[in-house]
Design an enzyme around this catalytic site. Sequence first.
Site, short mmCIF file in Angstrom:
data_model
loop_
_atom_site.label_atom_id
_atom_site.label_comp_id
_atom_site.label_asym_id
_atom_site.label_seq_id
_atom_site.Cartn_x
_atom_site.Cartn_y
_atom_site.Cartn_z
N HIS A 145 -3.16 6.90 3.47
CA HIS A 145 -3.63 5.64 2.90
C HIS A 145 -4.98 5.33 3.54
O HIS A 145 -5.14 5.42 4.76
CB HIS A 145 -2.62 4.53 3.21
CG HIS A 145 -3.12 3.17 2.85
ND1 HIS A 145 -3.77 2.91 1.66
CD2 HIS A 145 -3.08 1.98 3.52
CE1 HIS A 145 -4.10 1.63 1.62
NE2 HIS A 145 -3.70 1.05 2.72
N ASN A 201 -10.33 0.01 0.81
CA ASN A 201 -8.87 0.06 0.72
C ASN A 201 -8.44 -0.41 -0.67
O ASN A 201 -8.66 -1.56 -1.03
CB ASN A 201 -8.30 -0.84 1.82
CG ASN A 201 -6.78 -0.87 1.84
OD1 ASN A 201 -6.13 -0.47 0.89
ND2 ASN A 201 -6.22 -1.38 2.92
N CYS A 252 0.82 -1.23 0.00
CA CYS A 252 0.00 0.00 0.00
C CYS A 252 0.85 1.27 0.00
O CYS A 252 0.33 2.36 -0.22
CB CYS A 252 -0.95 0.01 1.19
SG CYS A 252 -1.91 -1.48 1.34
O1 UT7 Z 1 -3.68 -1.62 3.61
C1 UT7 Z 1 -3.64 -2.79 4.37
C2 UT7 Z 1 -3.54 -2.45 5.74
N1 UT7 Z 1 -4.56 -3.13 6.50
C3 UT7 Z 1 -5.13 -2.50 7.51
O2 UT7 Z 1 -4.86 -1.35 7.75
C4 UT7 Z 1 -6.07 -3.25 8.38
C5 UT7 Z 1 -5.93 -2.78 9.80
N2 UT7 Z 1 -6.89 -3.46 10.66
C6 UT7 Z 1 -8.19 -3.15 10.63
O3 UT7 Z 1 -8.63 -2.31 9.88
C7 UT7 Z 1 -9.07 -3.85 11.64
O4 UT7 Z 1 -8.28 -4.61 12.52
C8 UT7 Z 1 -10.14 -4.76 11.00
C9 UT7 Z 1 -11.19 -3.92 10.29
C10 UT7 Z 1 -9.52 -5.72 10.01
C11 UT7 Z 1 -10.86 -5.54 12.08
O5 UT7 Z 1 -11.43 -4.64 13.03
P1 UT7 Z 1 -11.15 -4.83 14.59
O6 UT7 Z 1 -11.89 -3.79 15.27
O7 UT7 Z 1 -9.66 -4.86 14.79
O8 UT7 Z 1 -11.80 -6.20 14.87
P2 UT7 Z 1 -11.14 -7.51 15.48
O9 UT7 Z 1 -10.29 -8.20 14.49
O10 UT7 Z 1 -10.55 -7.16 16.81
O11 UT7 Z 1 -12.44 -8.38 15.74
C12 UT7 Z 1 -13.45 -7.98 16.68
C13 UT7 Z 1 -14.61 -8.96 16.54
C14 UT7 Z 1 -14.16 -10.41 16.53
O12 UT7 Z 1 -15.14 -11.18 17.20
P3 UT7 Z 1 -14.90 -11.67 18.72
O13 UT7 Z 1 -13.64 -12.49 18.66
O14 UT7 Z 1 -14.73 -10.39 19.50
O15 UT7 Z 1 -16.15 -12.43 19.02
C15 UT7 Z 1 -14.16 -10.77 15.06
O16 UT7 Z 1 -14.37 -12.14 14.83
O17 UT7 Z 1 -15.27 -8.74 15.30
C16 UT7 Z 1 -15.35 -9.97 14.57
N3 UT7 Z 1 -15.29 -9.67 13.16
C17 UT7 Z 1 -16.37 -9.37 12.44
N4 UT7 Z 1 -17.67 -9.27 12.76
C18 UT7 Z 1 -18.53 -8.92 11.77
C19 UT7 Z 1 -14.21 -9.64 12.36
N5 UT7 Z 1 -14.57 -9.31 11.10
C20 UT7 Z 1 -15.90 -9.15 11.13
C21 UT7 Z 1 -16.85 -8.80 10.15
N6 UT7 Z 1 -18.15 -8.68 10.52
N7 UT7 Z 1 -16.51 -8.55 8.87
#
Ligand code: UT7
Length: 311
Positions: A239, A269, A116
């Site tokens: 980004h 993204n 990215c």
């Molecule tokens: O250019 C590439 C660079 N990439 C990035 O910048 C990505 C950086 N990271 C992020 O943007 C975030 O970490 C994500 C959007 C990918 C995820 O958000 P988060 O707030 O960090 O969520 P998490 O991974 O901590 O997950 C929280 C909860 C989990 O459930 P439990 O374990 O708390 O029950 C996940 O399983 O949300 C759940 N979850 C979802 N729920 C509904 C993860 N993805 C989803 C989803 N829909 N799509």
Amino acid sequence: MNQAQIKVISSGKYIPKETITNQDLEKMVDTNHDWIVSRTGIVKRHKAAEQEESSDLAYHAAMDAIKKANYDINQIDLIIVASITGDQMTPATANFVQTKLGITHECMSFDINAACTGFVYGLEIAASMLASGRFRSALIIGSEKLTKVVDYTDRNTCILFGDGAGALIVEPSEKKEDQVYFYNAAKPDELLSLTVERYIKMDGRKVFLFAVDIMQKGIEKMLNESNLTIDDIDAIIPHQANIRIIQAVSKAMNIPMEKFVLNIEEYGNTSAASIPISLDEYMLDQKNRNQKVILVGFGGGFTYGSALINL
Ligand code: UT7
């Protein structure tokens, strides 16, 4: 100290028409619109047609930049395409773009992969090559067909990524105020990868923490190197990975959100295309010319980088 001076001539972008909305994703994986909007700020992303490759998206973005400035294509003697989703291993996507543009005169064209951060890396490479005096006009493009490498059974990643391309034409400049500053580097880590197994894999939480930290560093570096303060900067073009990353940077550095150019809601993204697409949208407003902007990005690698340019 970087002594390159570049004149920004024109920008362009290309966004495929088809969209993937949050509602569409609800039918594919266990997710919902409210979760996606509140955790990422994304409402939809765009998807290239089956037969459209990264070089096609890149070509359209380049043509947009060329047309806007009524630019003489014969001037271009350097084409750099930043992408992680190039058409094929070789020839480079940039070679295909050169062919599609009909550039048959001598022109150096090649791809770079810095995930990215690719566009910011590409801009530094172009600025250095123009400063060498050996090149007169560079076309730098970030282009991605990410939908071909997204696993639509993985809710952690499939909600994030979309397709698109952005382009910028730059020339060497004699003017002191066109001095550019760069900070591009990498820190080996495999928390975000795209392997030959074909799909993007990512530890979202760890990437998030890294991003918030490194984007602040990228902005600070630009201010320190240029001896400017944040008040001298007209806009920050980050980004577009997650609205919460940008909000966290804004809060930690006490920079108002209005200073950040945002379009994540519309495109998601788009990796290497995200910064040049945002830059083009910013430059569409004529009153935004002759401004100082900071570009700041991060991505798989981990790569990270920032640039301070005069529009
Ligand atoms: O250019 C590439 C660079 N990439 C990035 O910048 C990505 C950086 N990271 C992020 O943007 C975030 O970490 C994500 C959007 C990918 C995820 O958000 P988060 O707030 O960090 O969520 P998490 O991974 O901590 O997950 C929280 C909860 C989990 O459930 P439990 O374990 O708390 O029950 C996940 O399983 O949300 C759940 N979850 C979802 N729920 C509904 C993860 N993805 C989803 C989803 N829909 N799509």
